[in-house]
Design a protein around this motif. Structure first.
Motif, PDB file in Angstrom:
ATOM      1  N   ARG A   7       0.830  -1.197   0.000  1.00 29.78           N
ATOM      2  CA  ARG A   7       0.000   0.000   0.000  1.00 29.78           C
ATOM      3  C   ARG A   7       0.871   1.257   0.000  1.00 29.78           C
ATOM      4  N   CYS A   8       0.270   2.347  -0.436  1.00 28.65           N
ATOM      5  CA  CYS A   8       0.925   3.650  -0.392  1.00 28.65           C
ATOM      6  C   CYS A   8       1.299   3.964   1.046  1.00 28.65           C
ATOM      7  N   MET A   9       2.514   4.412   1.268  1.00 23.79           N
ATOM      8  CA  MET A   9       3.000   4.688   2.624  1.00 23.79           C
ATOM      9  C   MET A   9       2.416   5.973   3.206  1.00 23.79           C
ATOM     10  N   TYR A  10       1.736   6.747   2.399  1.00 27.19           N
ATOM     11  CA  TYR A  10       1.162   7.995   2.891  1.00 27.19           C
ATOM     12  C   TYR A  10      -0.337   7.857   3.171  1.00 27.19           C
ATOM     13  N   ALA A  41       4.698   4.835  -2.944  1.00 28.24           N
ATOM     14  CA  ALA A  41       3.546   5.737  -2.896  1.00 28.24           C
ATOM     15  C   ALA A  41       2.610   5.449  -4.058  1.00 28.24           C
ATOM     16  N   CYS A  42       1.375   5.880  -3.925  1.00 28.81           N
ATOM     17  CA  CYS A  42       0.449   5.807  -5.057  1.00 28.81           C
ATOM     18  C   CYS A  42       0.674   7.053  -5.912  1.00 28.81           C
ATOM     19  N   SER A  43       0.205   7.005  -7.145  1.00 28.34           N
ATOM     20  CA  SER A  43       0.422   8.152  -8.026  1.00 28.34           C
ATOM     21  C   SER A  43      -0.342   9.381  -7.543  1.00 28.34           C
ATOM     22  N   ASN A  44      -1.471   9.177  -6.853  1.00 27.13           N
ATOM     23  CA  ASN A  44      -2.219  10.321  -6.353  1.00 27.13           C
ATOM     24  C   ASN A  44      -1.406  11.084  -5.307  1.00 27.13           C
ATOM     25  N   CYS A  45      -0.857  10.366  -4.331  1.00 22.12           N
ATOM     26  CA  CYS A  45      -0.072  11.043  -3.291  1.00 22.12           C
ATOM     27  C   CYS A  45       1.247  11.586  -3.841  1.00 22.12           C
ATOM     28  N   ASN A  46       1.881  10.836  -4.725  1.00 22.21           N
ATOM     29  CA  ASN A  46       3.196  11.224  -5.218  1.00 22.21           C
ATOM     30  C   ASN A  46       3.110  12.302  -6.293  1.00 22.21           C
ATOM     31  N   SER A  47       2.404  12.036  -7.363  1.00 25.96           N
ATOM     32  CA  SER A  47       2.400  12.945  -8.511  1.00 25.96           C
ATOM     33  C   SER A  47       1.361  14.044  -8.424  1.00 25.96           C
ATOM     34  N   ASN A  48       0.198  13.725  -7.876  1.00 25.24           N
ATOM     35  CA  ASN A  48      -0.878  14.716  -7.836  1.00 25.24           C
ATOM     36  C   ASN A  48      -0.831  15.605  -6.601  1.00 25.24           C
ATOM     37  N   SER A  49      -0.392  15.062  -5.474  1.00 24.02           N
ATOM     38  CA  SER A  49      -0.418  15.827  -4.229  1.00 24.02           C
ATOM     39  C   SER A  49       0.942  16.388  -3.855  1.00 24.02           C
ATOM     40  N   LYS A  50       1.897  15.513  -3.572  1.00 19.85           N
ATOM     41  CA  LYS A  50       3.173  15.969  -3.026  1.00 19.85           C
ATOM     42  C   LYS A  50       4.042  16.690  -4.056  1.00 19.85           C
TER      43      LYS A  50
END
Length: 197
Positions: A7-10, A41-50
């Motif tokens: 799972r995404c660590m965030y 990480a998932c792409s949402n947390c990595n690319s879209n958010s962070k």
């Protein structure tokens, strides 16, 4: 890098599909190949958010929770019934903001996970009390599910708080769960970093 199902660590929801450079390469290009700087990480947390965000405190320390070295519960509090994260520290507040941890899909997922976890932990408790050999498999399935942070938040509740939050009927089951599985994930990433990604 992450518990059970990668799972995404965030956000602990989506499968980890990306490798996030915790300290962004834009700020620290020499850390590009430092293993400790790579988080699943998932792409949402990595690319879209962070993206390249890396907020710093006035003393220069990072304001994001590093899930490999810190217990997020030291900085965040999960309101189990609403699925919303609140912050206990500036680091918690920045982490919620940067990763959008209270976005609607995550809040809904945590609310559902809370309902599921209550049922599964109670079932596990009854199975264990009856000596059912499948009790351990039931617990392990729950620990591999998305939003396992909900399970650990339940396990952290003091008995008098647990009664008010999850109901008196569930308190013995949660206390038993805590004695068997603890209040933090057993596979903290610190040990996983020694092995392969």
């Amino acid at each position: 890098m992450a518990h059970g199902a990668w799972r995404c660590m965030y956000c602990d929801d989506s499968l980890g599909t990306d490798i996030d450079h915790f300290q962004p390469l834009k700020l620290a290009p020499l850390r590009a190949f430092v293993w400790a700087n790579h988080l699943l990480a998932c792409s949402n947390c990595n690319s879209n958010s962070k993206r390249d965000q890396y907020p710093l405190a006035s003393d220069g320390t990072c304001l994001l929770i590093d899930p490999t070295t810190e217990d997020p519960a030291d900085h965040l509090v999960l309101m189990l019934r609403t699925g919303v994260y609140g912050h206990l520290t500036d680091k918690g507040e920045a982490t919620i903001d940067v990763f959008h941890l209270n976005r609607p899909d995550l809040v809904a997922g945590r609310k559902d996970a809370y309902c599921t976890a209550r049922s599964v932990i109670l079932s596990w408790y009854e199975m264990r009390s009856d000596g059912d050999p499948d009790a351990d498999s039931t617990a392990k399935a729950l620990l591999r599910s998305p939003f396992v942070d909900v399970v650990y938040a339940m396990a952290r509740l003091a008995p008098h708080v647990a009664e008010a939050v999850i109901g008196a009927r569930f308190v013995p089951a949660v206390q038993q769960w805590r004695s068997v599985y603890g209040t933090v994930p057993a596979a903290r990433v610190q040990t996983a970093r020694i092995g392969a990604p």
